[in-house]
Design an enzyme around this catalytic site. Structure first.
Site, PDB file in Angstrom:
ATOM      1  N   GLY A  14       1.492  -1.402   0.019  1.00  0.00           N
ATOM      2  CA  GLY A  14      -0.152  -0.006  -0.003  1.00  0.00           C
ATOM      3  C   GLY A  14       0.853   1.140   0.128  1.00  0.00           C
ATOM      4  O   GLY A  14       2.196   1.252   0.371  1.00  0.00           O
ATOM      5  N   ARG A  75       0.610  -5.095  -4.657  1.00  0.00           N
ATOM      6  CA  ARG A  75       0.826  -6.051  -3.885  1.00  0.00           C
ATOM      7  C   ARG A  75       1.338  -7.942  -4.929  1.00  0.00           C
ATOM      8  O   ARG A  75       1.278  -8.751  -4.114  1.00  0.00           O
ATOM      9  CB  ARG A  75      -0.367  -6.611  -2.871  1.00  0.00           C
ATOM     10  CG  ARG A  75      -0.620  -5.143  -2.586  1.00  0.00           C
ATOM     11  CD  ARG A  75      -1.977  -5.305  -1.323  1.00  0.00           C
ATOM     12  NE  ARG A  75      -2.725  -4.696  -0.490  1.00  0.00           N
ATOM     13  CZ  ARG A  75      -1.439  -3.671   0.436  1.00  0.00           C
ATOM     14  NH1 ARG A  75      -1.019  -3.912   1.127  1.00  0.00           N
ATOM     15  NH2 ARG A  75      -2.525  -2.084   0.950  1.00  0.00           N
ATOM     16  N   ASP A 106       6.428  -5.115   5.744  1.00  0.00           N
ATOM     17  CA  ASP A 106       6.630  -6.009   6.087  1.00  0.00           C
ATOM     18  C   ASP A 106       6.635  -7.028   4.653  1.00  0.00           C
ATOM     19  O   ASP A 106       7.353  -7.973   4.811  1.00  0.00           O
ATOM     20  CB  ASP A 106       5.564  -7.100   7.536  1.00  0.00           C
ATOM     21  CG  ASP A 106       5.894  -7.916   7.606  1.00  0.00           C
ATOM     22  OD1 ASP A 106       6.760  -8.264   8.227  1.00  0.00           O
ATOM     23  OD2 ASP A 106       5.231  -9.239   7.833  1.00  0.00           O
ATOM     24  N   THR A 128       5.215   2.077   5.837  1.00  0.00           N
ATOM     25  CA  THR A 128       3.625   1.242   6.384  1.00  0.00           C
ATOM     26  C   THR A 128       3.005   2.554   7.137  1.00  0.00           C
ATOM     27  O   THR A 128       3.424   2.720   8.138  1.00  0.00           O
ATOM     28  CB  THR A 128       3.796   0.269   6.888  1.00  0.00           C
ATOM     29  OG1 THR A 128       1.845  -0.017   7.177  1.00  0.00           O
ATOM     30  CG2 THR A 128       4.055   0.092   7.885  1.00  0.00           C
ATOM     31  N   ASP A 130       0.588   1.920   8.029  1.00  0.00           N
ATOM     32  CA  ASP A 130       0.137   1.104   9.750  1.00  0.00           C
ATOM     33  C   ASP A 130       1.221   0.874  10.696  1.00  0.00           C
ATOM     34  O   ASP A 130       0.528   0.493  12.445  1.00  0.00           O
ATOM     35  CB  ASP A 130      -0.187  -0.374   9.626  1.00  0.00           C
ATOM     36  CG  ASP A 130      -0.488  -0.380   8.459  1.00  0.00           C
ATOM     37  OD1 ASP A 130      -1.845   0.347   8.203  1.00  0.00           O
ATOM     38  OD2 ASP A 130      -0.746  -2.063   7.576  1.00  0.00           O
ATOM     39  N   ASP A 132       4.285  -0.664  11.705  1.00  0.00           N
ATOM     40  CA  ASP A 132       3.927  -2.409  11.915  1.00  0.00           C
ATOM     41  C   ASP A 132       5.062  -2.853  12.111  1.00  0.00           C
ATOM     42  O   ASP A 132       5.621  -4.139  12.088  1.00  0.00           O
ATOM     43  CB  ASP A 132       2.291  -3.006  12.152  1.00  0.00           C
ATOM     44  CG  ASP A 132       1.891  -3.482  11.072  1.00  0.00           C
ATOM     45  OD1 ASP A 132       3.320  -2.232   9.806  1.00  0.00           O
ATOM     46  OD2 ASP A 132       1.403  -4.877  10.190  1.00  0.00           O
ATOM     47  N   GLY A 173      -5.291   0.566   9.303  1.00  0.00           N
ATOM     48  CA  GLY A 173      -4.318   0.280  10.464  1.00  0.00           C
ATOM     49  C   GLY A 173      -3.717  -1.142  10.513  1.00  0.00           C
ATOM     50  O   GLY A 173      -2.701  -2.149  11.420  1.00  0.00           O
ATOM     51  N   ARG A 174      -4.797  -2.584   9.988  1.00  0.00           N
ATOM     52  CA  ARG A 174      -5.021  -3.743   9.645  1.00  0.00           C
ATOM     53  C   ARG A 174      -4.755  -4.565  11.237  1.00  0.00           C
ATOM     54  O   ARG A 174      -5.476  -4.388  12.046  1.00  0.00           O
ATOM     55  CB  ARG A 174      -3.370  -4.010   8.711  1.00  0.00           C
ATOM     56  CG  ARG A 174      -3.830  -5.438   8.595  1.00  0.00           C
ATOM     57  CD  ARG A 174      -2.604  -5.295   7.509  1.00  0.00           C
ATOM     58  NE  ARG A 174      -3.256  -5.530   5.973  1.00  0.00           N
ATOM     59  CZ  ARG A 174      -2.700  -5.386   4.243  1.00  0.00           C
ATOM     60  NH1 ARG A 174      -1.689  -5.630   4.580  1.00  0.00           N
ATOM     61  NH2 ARG A 174      -3.392  -5.212   3.380  1.00  0.00           N
ATOM     62  N   GLU A 225      -9.887  -0.353  11.966  1.00  0.00           N
ATOM     63  CA  GLU A 225     -10.877  -1.337  10.840  1.00  0.00           C
ATOM     64  C   GLU A 225     -10.210  -2.598  11.289  1.00  0.00           C
ATOM     65  O   GLU A 225     -11.316  -3.879  11.033  1.00  0.00           O
ATOM     66  CB  GLU A 225      -9.887  -1.103   9.249  1.00  0.00           C
ATOM     67  CG  GLU A 225      -7.955  -1.277   9.213  1.00  0.00           C
ATOM     68  CD  GLU A 225      -7.673  -1.233   8.190  1.00  0.00           C
ATOM     69  OE1 GLU A 225      -8.660  -1.475   7.011  1.00  0.00           O
ATOM     70  OE2 GLU A 225      -6.626  -1.818   7.859  1.00  0.00           O
ATOM     71  N   HIS A 276      -8.728   5.264   2.796  1.00  0.00           N
ATOM     72  CA  HIS A 276      -7.460   5.704   1.652  1.00  0.00           C
ATOM     73  C   HIS A 276      -7.230   6.979   1.723  1.00  0.00           C
ATOM     74  O   HIS A 276      -6.442   7.004   1.239  1.00  0.00           O
ATOM     75  CB  HIS A 276      -7.656   4.738   0.764  1.00  0.00           C
ATOM     76  CG  HIS A 276      -7.622   3.865   0.210  1.00  0.00           C
ATOM     77  ND1 HIS A 276      -8.746   3.097   0.284  1.00  0.00           N
ATOM     78  CD2 HIS A 276      -6.764   2.804  -0.257  1.00  0.00           C
ATOM     79  CE1 HIS A 276      -8.861   1.480   0.212  1.00  0.00           C
ATOM     80  NE2 HIS A 276      -7.305   1.380  -0.412  1.00  0.00           N
ATOM     81  N   ARG A 279      -3.909   7.525   2.916  1.00  0.00           N
ATOM     82  CA  ARG A 279      -2.895   7.675   2.602  1.00  0.00           C
ATOM     83  C   ARG A 279      -2.514   8.874   1.420  1.00  0.00           C
ATOM     84  O   ARG A 279      -1.032   8.573   1.065  1.00  0.00           O
ATOM     85  CB  ARG A 279      -2.559   5.962   1.670  1.00  0.00           C
ATOM     86  CG  ARG A 279      -2.934   5.009   2.335  1.00  0.00           C
ATOM     87  CD  ARG A 279      -2.170   3.866   1.848  1.00  0.00           C
ATOM     88  NE  ARG A 279      -2.364   3.098   0.417  1.00  0.00           N
ATOM     89  CZ  ARG A 279      -2.926   2.311   0.803  1.00  0.00           C
ATOM     90  NH1 ARG A 279      -3.937   1.357   1.276  1.00  0.00           N
ATOM     91  NH2 ARG A 279      -2.960   1.593  -0.803  1.00  0.00           N
TER      92      ARG A 279
HETATM   93  O1  F6P Z   1      -1.206  -1.811   4.774  1.00  0.00           O
HETATM   94  C1  F6P Z   1      -1.378  -0.207   5.040  1.00  0.00           C
HETATM   95  C2  F6P Z   1      -2.328  -0.415   4.236  1.00  0.00           C
HETATM   96  O2  F6P Z   1      -3.339   1.255   4.049  1.00  0.00           O
HETATM   97  C3  F6P Z   1      -4.030  -0.694   5.345  1.00  0.00           C
HETATM   98  O3  F6P Z   1      -3.964   0.279   7.174  1.00  0.00           O
HETATM   99  C4  F6P Z   1      -5.201  -1.205   4.788  1.00  0.00           C
HETATM  100  O4  F6P Z   1      -5.880  -2.690   5.372  1.00  0.00           O
HETATM  101  C5  F6P Z   1      -4.418  -1.690   3.308  1.00  0.00           C
HETATM  102  O5  F6P Z   1      -3.618  -1.463   3.506  1.00  0.00           O
HETATM  103  C6  F6P Z   1      -5.133  -0.826   2.072  1.00  0.00           C
HETATM  104  O6  F6P Z   1      -5.027  -1.961   0.858  1.00  0.00           O
HETATM  105  P1  F6P Z   1      -6.038  -1.468  -0.447  1.00  0.00           P
HETATM  106  O7  F6P Z   1      -4.720  -0.363  -0.400  1.00  0.00           O
HETATM  107  O8  F6P Z   1      -5.619  -2.987  -0.577  1.00  0.00           O
HETATM  108  O9  F6P Z   1      -7.175  -1.474  -0.427  1.00  0.00           O
END
Ligand code: F6P
Length: 346
Positions: A14, A75, A106, A128, A130, A132, A173-174, A225, A276, A279
């Protein structure tokens, strides 16, 4: 050690704000050593397909202010599809790459670690929103994300006050609650729910009712989430990515919590999911500065021939850690920090 002439840089997973700052750091530092830099397009997908193009100092000079990643991201997991690892190795040869800087979380770093073990010289950079990634206090994009989320808390509190409502804010934040926890603490929210701690809905609702009775008839609750609510989504079909992650945003956990609050307390409740939005946008100063330094430090590792490693911020200083250790687990919120946050919910 073989002479380094050309290095590749890629961004995987992401996206998050600050990636361009890191790319810029890589290109600027590489110029000091006389390395050519190829920008591998869309994460590991670009290496599987052999898609890369030269990056010049001129091209990256001003990208520090721009959100997203100029290289694109995906990904893609080359270890998922038979033959893809061989394609990566062949393209490293074909592109003439002597080393790769993999900027990611990760999953991306896990691929870099495994490829290093297979003889493809990689170094990592932790990214990230997140926050993490193990063995680093800082991950690229986290600061911008929580800055956006804190702004959302403040806006939601305004409308909550006007309508005497509870506003629930669902953040990304997964599996780690860093975004939710820091957003709640820094935004002055009234409760937080994170994946690391089983949600105590009774305690949360009692607190919201108590607040209302004490003359403060509104509140903001921040929900990560990734929380598990008993009975939620048991029969839902869950979509997973190449690394096996469920799309958590689709579960709508914020709405589940919002409904529970309204049902249990009778307080009118509304829900906002910023997804998003967290992000994108121009990175904060914190993200620009730290991402730049990590990008440069990654190239320093290449120059020293230290592959399979990652520069990291620990205790305010740049340290070097092994990718195998970084990817052995994720960094979650400690119970003690969660308890600190709980002190604020009065
Ligand atoms: O790992 C980063 C992240 O933004 C998470 O917080 C979220 O669950 C996921 O990516 C969302 O992914 P995508 O961009 O594939 O919807």
């Amino acid at each position: 050690m073989a002479e380094i002439r050309r290095i590749g840089v890629l961004t995987g997973g992401g996206d998050s704000s600050g990636l361009n700052a890191a790319i810029r750091g890589v290109v600027m530092r590489a110029a000091d050593y006389g390395y050519e830099v190829l920008g591998i397009q869309e994460g590991w997908k670009g290496l599987v397909q052999g898609i890369a193009r030269p990056l010049s100092v001129e091209e990256v000079r001003e990208i520090i202010t721009v959100g997203g990643t100029m290289l694109g991201s995906s990904r893609t997991n080359p270890f998922k599809k038979e033959g893809d690892v061989d394609k990566c190795k062949a393209n490293v040869e074909a592109l003439g790459l002597d080393a790769i800087v993999a900027i990611g979380g990760d999953d991306t770093l896990g691929v870099a670690s495994k490829l290093s073990e297979l003889g493809v010289p990689c170094v990592g950079v932790p990214k990230t929103m997140d926050n993490d990634v193990n063995l680093t206090d800082y991950c690229i994009g986290f600061d911008t994300s929580v800055t956006v989320a804190v702004d959302a808390v403040e806006r939601l509190r305004d409308t909550a006050r006007s309508h005497r409502r509870v506003m629930v804010l669902e953040v990304m934040g997964r599996y780690a609650g860093w975004v939710a926890l820091v957003t709640a603490m820094a935004g002055g929210a009234d409760w937080v729910l994170i994946p690391e701690v089983e949600p105590d809905l009774d305690a949360m609702c009692n607190h919201l009712v108590k607040l209302r009775e004490s003359g403060r008839p509104y509140g903001v609750v921040v929900v990560s989430e990734g929380i598990e609510v008993p009975g939620m989504g048991d029969d839902a079909e869950e979509e997973v990515d190449a690394f096996g992650h469920v799309r958590l945003g689709l579960r709508g956990v914020g709405h589940v919590i919002g409904k529970e609050i309204e049902k249990r307390t009778g307080i009118p409740t509304r829900v906002a999911t910023i997804g998003h939005i967290q992000r994108g946008g121009s990175p904060t100063v914190h993200d620009r500065y730290h991402a730049t330094r990590l990008g440069m430090a990654a190239v320093d590792l290449i120059n020293k021939g230290e592959f399979g490693k990652m520069p990291t911020f620990l205790g305010g200083e740049i340290k070097v850690v092994e990718l195998t250790e970084v990817t052995s687990k994720i960094k979650t919120v400690p119970q003690s920090l969660y308890e600190e946050a709980m002190t604020l919910f009065k």
